[in-house]
Design a protein around this motif. Structure first.
Motif, PDB file in Angstrom:
ATOM      1  N   ILE A 125      12.918   4.553  -2.191  1.00  0.00           N
ATOM      2  CA  ILE A 125      12.279   5.473  -1.259  1.00  0.00           C
ATOM      3  C   ILE A 125      12.265   4.873   0.145  1.00  0.00           C
ATOM      4  CG2 ILE A 125      10.868   6.543  -3.047  1.00  0.00           C
ATOM      5  CD1 ILE A 125       8.462   5.086  -1.843  1.00  0.00           C
ATOM      6  N   SER A 126      12.361   5.747   1.114  1.00  0.00           N
ATOM      7  CA  SER A 126      12.389   5.350   2.519  1.00  0.00           C
ATOM      8  C   SER A 126      10.966   5.157   3.049  1.00  0.00           C
ATOM      9  CB  SER A 126      13.088   6.432   3.342  1.00  0.00           C
ATOM     10  OG  SER A 126      12.287   7.608   3.359  1.00  0.00           O
ATOM     11  N   LYS A 127      10.889   4.669   4.260  1.00  0.00           N
ATOM     12  CA  LYS A 127       9.591   4.483   4.912  1.00  0.00           C
ATOM     13  C   LYS A 127       8.893   5.827   5.092  1.00  0.00           C
ATOM     14  CE  LYS A 127       9.116   3.281   9.389  1.00  0.00           C
ATOM     15  NZ  LYS A 127       9.089   2.404  10.582  1.00  0.00           N
ATOM     16  N   ASP A 128       9.621   6.858   5.480  1.00  0.00           N
ATOM     17  CA  ASP A 128       9.007   8.177   5.681  1.00  0.00           C
ATOM     18  C   ASP A 128       8.469   8.759   4.380  1.00  0.00           C
ATOM     19  OD1 ASP A 128       9.476   8.107   8.398  1.00  0.00           O
ATOM     20  OD2 ASP A 128      11.329   9.275   8.285  1.00  0.00           O
ATOM     21  N   ILE A 129       9.218   8.592   3.285  1.00  0.00           N
ATOM     22  CA  ILE A 129       8.757   9.099   1.986  1.00  0.00           C
ATOM     23  C   ILE A 129       7.536   8.310   1.525  1.00  0.00           C
ATOM     24  CG2 ILE A 129       9.374   9.415  -0.449  1.00  0.00           C
ATOM     25  CD1 ILE A 129      10.767  11.400   1.435  1.00  0.00           C
ATOM     26  N   SER A 130       7.539   7.006   1.714  1.00  0.00           N
ATOM     27  CA  SER A 130       6.391   6.177   1.357  1.00  0.00           C
ATOM     28  C   SER A 130       5.145   6.645   2.112  1.00  0.00           C
ATOM     29  CB  SER A 130       6.691   4.712   1.681  1.00  0.00           C
ATOM     30  OG  SER A 130       5.578   3.894   1.415  1.00  0.00           O
ATOM     31  N   ARG A 131       5.298   6.877   3.403  1.00  0.00           N
ATOM     32  CA  ARG A 131       4.173   7.339   4.237  1.00  0.00           C
ATOM     33  C   ARG A 131       3.679   8.711   3.774  1.00  0.00           C
ATOM     34  NH1 ARG A 131       5.258   6.751  10.216  1.00  0.00           N
ATOM     35  NH2 ARG A 131       7.261   7.388   9.427  1.00  0.00           N
ATOM     36  N   LEU A 132       4.613   9.622   3.457  1.00  0.00           N
ATOM     37  CA  LEU A 132       4.264  10.972   3.011  1.00  0.00           C
ATOM     38  C   LEU A 132       3.509  10.943   1.683  1.00  0.00           C
ATOM     39  CD1 LEU A 132       4.599  14.049   3.498  1.00  0.00           C
ATOM     40  CD2 LEU A 132       6.703  13.894   2.148  1.00  0.00           C
ATOM     41  N   ILE A 133       3.994  10.152   0.729  1.00  0.00           N
ATOM     42  CA  ILE A 133       3.323  10.049  -0.568  1.00  0.00           C
ATOM     43  C   ILE A 133       1.915   9.493  -0.400  1.00  0.00           C
ATOM     44  CG2 ILE A 133       3.342   8.827  -2.789  1.00  0.00           C
ATOM     45  CD1 ILE A 133       6.439   9.072  -2.673  1.00  0.00           C
ATOM     46  N   LEU A 134       1.758   8.481   0.441  1.00  0.00           N
ATOM     47  CA  LEU A 134       0.438   7.913   0.698  1.00  0.00           C
ATOM     48  C   LEU A 134      -0.495   8.959   1.310  1.00  0.00           C
ATOM     49  CD1 LEU A 134      -1.483   5.489   0.747  1.00  0.00           C
ATOM     50  CD2 LEU A 134      -0.494   4.858   2.960  1.00  0.00           C
ATOM     51  N   ARG A 135       0.016   9.714   2.253  1.00  0.00           N
ATOM     52  CA  ARG A 135      -0.819  10.723   2.929  1.00  0.00           C
ATOM     53  C   ARG A 135      -1.232  11.848   1.978  1.00  0.00           C
ATOM     54  NH1 ARG A 135       1.157  14.969   6.911  1.00  0.00           N
ATOM     55  NH2 ARG A 135       2.993  14.323   5.840  1.00  0.00           N
ATOM     56  N   ILE A 136      -0.313  12.312   1.141  1.00  0.00           N
ATOM     57  CA  ILE A 136      -0.586  13.444   0.260  1.00  0.00           C
ATOM     58  C   ILE A 136      -1.400  13.048  -0.970  1.00  0.00           C
ATOM     59  CG2 ILE A 136       0.497  15.131  -1.288  1.00  0.00           C
ATOM     60  CD1 ILE A 136       2.774  15.349   0.747  1.00  0.00           C
ATOM     61  N   THR A 137      -1.059  11.921  -1.583  1.00  0.00           N
ATOM     62  CA  THR A 137      -1.668  11.568  -2.870  1.00  0.00           C
ATOM     63  C   THR A 137      -2.653  10.410  -2.801  1.00  0.00           C
ATOM     64  OG1 THR A 137       0.025   9.946  -3.477  1.00  0.00           O
ATOM     65  CG2 THR A 137       0.453  12.260  -4.053  1.00  0.00           C
ATOM     66  N   GLY A 138      -2.578   9.600  -1.750  1.00  0.00           N
ATOM     67  CA  GLY A 138      -3.397   8.395  -1.684  1.00  0.00           C
ATOM     68  C   GLY A 138      -2.798   7.238  -2.469  1.00  0.00           C
ATOM     69  N   ILE A 139      -1.602   7.454  -3.022  1.00  0.00           N
ATOM     70  CA  ILE A 139      -0.899   6.415  -3.782  1.00  0.00           C
ATOM     71  C   ILE A 139       0.122   5.765  -2.859  1.00  0.00           C
ATOM     72  CG2 ILE A 139       0.648   5.960  -5.724  1.00  0.00           C
ATOM     73  CD1 ILE A 139      -0.591   8.496  -7.046  1.00  0.00           C
ATOM     74  N   PHE A 140       0.070   4.433  -2.773  1.00  0.00           N
ATOM     75  CA  PHE A 140       1.034   3.727  -1.934  1.00  0.00           C
ATOM     76  C   PHE A 140       2.184   3.221  -2.779  1.00  0.00           C
ATOM     77  CE2 PHE A 140       2.577  -0.323  -0.122  1.00  0.00           C
ATOM     78  CZ  PHE A 140       3.251   0.224   0.957  1.00  0.00           C
ATOM     79  N   LEU A 141       3.403   3.621  -2.420  1.00  0.00           N
ATOM     80  CA  LEU A 141       4.628   3.122  -3.038  1.00  0.00           C
ATOM     81  C   LEU A 141       5.402   2.370  -1.969  1.00  0.00           C
ATOM     82  CD1 LEU A 141       5.842   6.190  -5.122  1.00  0.00           C
ATOM     83  CD2 LEU A 141       4.614   4.173  -5.910  1.00  0.00           C
ATOM     84  N   PRO A 142       5.695   1.101  -2.197  1.00  0.00           N
ATOM     85  CA  PRO A 142       6.424   0.329  -1.193  1.00  0.00           C
ATOM     86  C   PRO A 142       7.838   0.853  -0.967  1.00  0.00           C
ATOM     87  CG  PRO A 142       5.469  -1.116  -2.865  1.00  0.00           C
ATOM     88  CD  PRO A 142       5.305   0.293  -3.349  1.00  0.00           C
ATOM     89  N   VAL A 143       8.327   0.665   0.236  1.00  0.00           N
ATOM     90  CA  VAL A 143       9.704   1.005   0.560  1.00  0.00           C
ATOM     91  C   VAL A 143      10.622   0.299  -0.437  1.00  0.00           C
ATOM     92  CG1 VAL A 143      11.536   0.662   2.276  1.00  0.00           C
ATOM     93  CG2 VAL A 143       9.245   1.358   3.003  1.00  0.00           C
ATOM     94  N   GLY A 144      11.549   1.064  -1.023  1.00  0.00           N
ATOM     95  CA  GLY A 144      12.467   0.517  -2.007  1.00  0.00           C
ATOM     96  C   GLY A 144      12.093   0.833  -3.434  1.00  0.00           C
TER      97      GLY A 144
END
Length: 142
Positions: free
Chosen positions: A116-135
């Motif tokens: 996952i890219s930086k933008d997708i990581s940021r989006l997932i964190l914003r929507i779900t509160g779950i942080f997934l690291p880039v990659g």
């Protein structure tokens, strides 16, 4: 190591030496981190436009910091955090990490070939509160 680095306060964990290195190193200013990350990105399937082009951007994104903070010139990093947040980071499970409420696939165990890219990581964190690291693993059709 006598004092903790900026990333110990941000992400936790223990400051110390890089467990994969025999060299004894000390804290370094974050802005001096300039290792080539191209092979690391390629191994994780991070495409061009992933949002991380430098080691500093990679370390920050994996700490859930998606833009350069105003105090970046004051930040330092120990060898252990540099490795675990930078090119020493490993994906772990080879299945899609996108949360179920956002994924389009039916089965949970989809294997991945992209990160996952930086933008997708940021989006997932914003929507779900779950942080997934880039990659982190991502099924290729999402």
């Amino acid at each position: 190591m006598e004092r903790n680095c900026s990333f110990q306060r941000l992400v936790g964990g223990q400051c110390g030496q890089d467990p994969r290195s025999t060299k004894v190193q000390d804290l370094v200013p974050l802005l001096t981190c300039n290792k080539d990350i191209s092979r690391h990105k390629s191994s994780l399937g991070l495409m061009t436009g992933s949002g991380v082009d430098t080691e500093v951007e990679l370390i920050l994104a994996r700490s859930s910091i998606f833009s350069f903070p105003s105090n970046i010139s004051d930040m330092d990093i120990c060898p252990a955090h540099r490795s675990s947040l930078g090119i020493g980071w490993r994906r772990g499970l080879a299945r899609c990490r996108i949360p179920a409420q956002l994924s389009k696939h039916v089965r949970k165990s989809r294997t991945t070939d992209r990160g996952i890219s930086k933008d997708i990581s940021r989006l997932i964190l914003r929507i779900t509160g779950i942080f997934l690291p880039v990659g982190s693993g991502k099924y290729p059709f999402e």
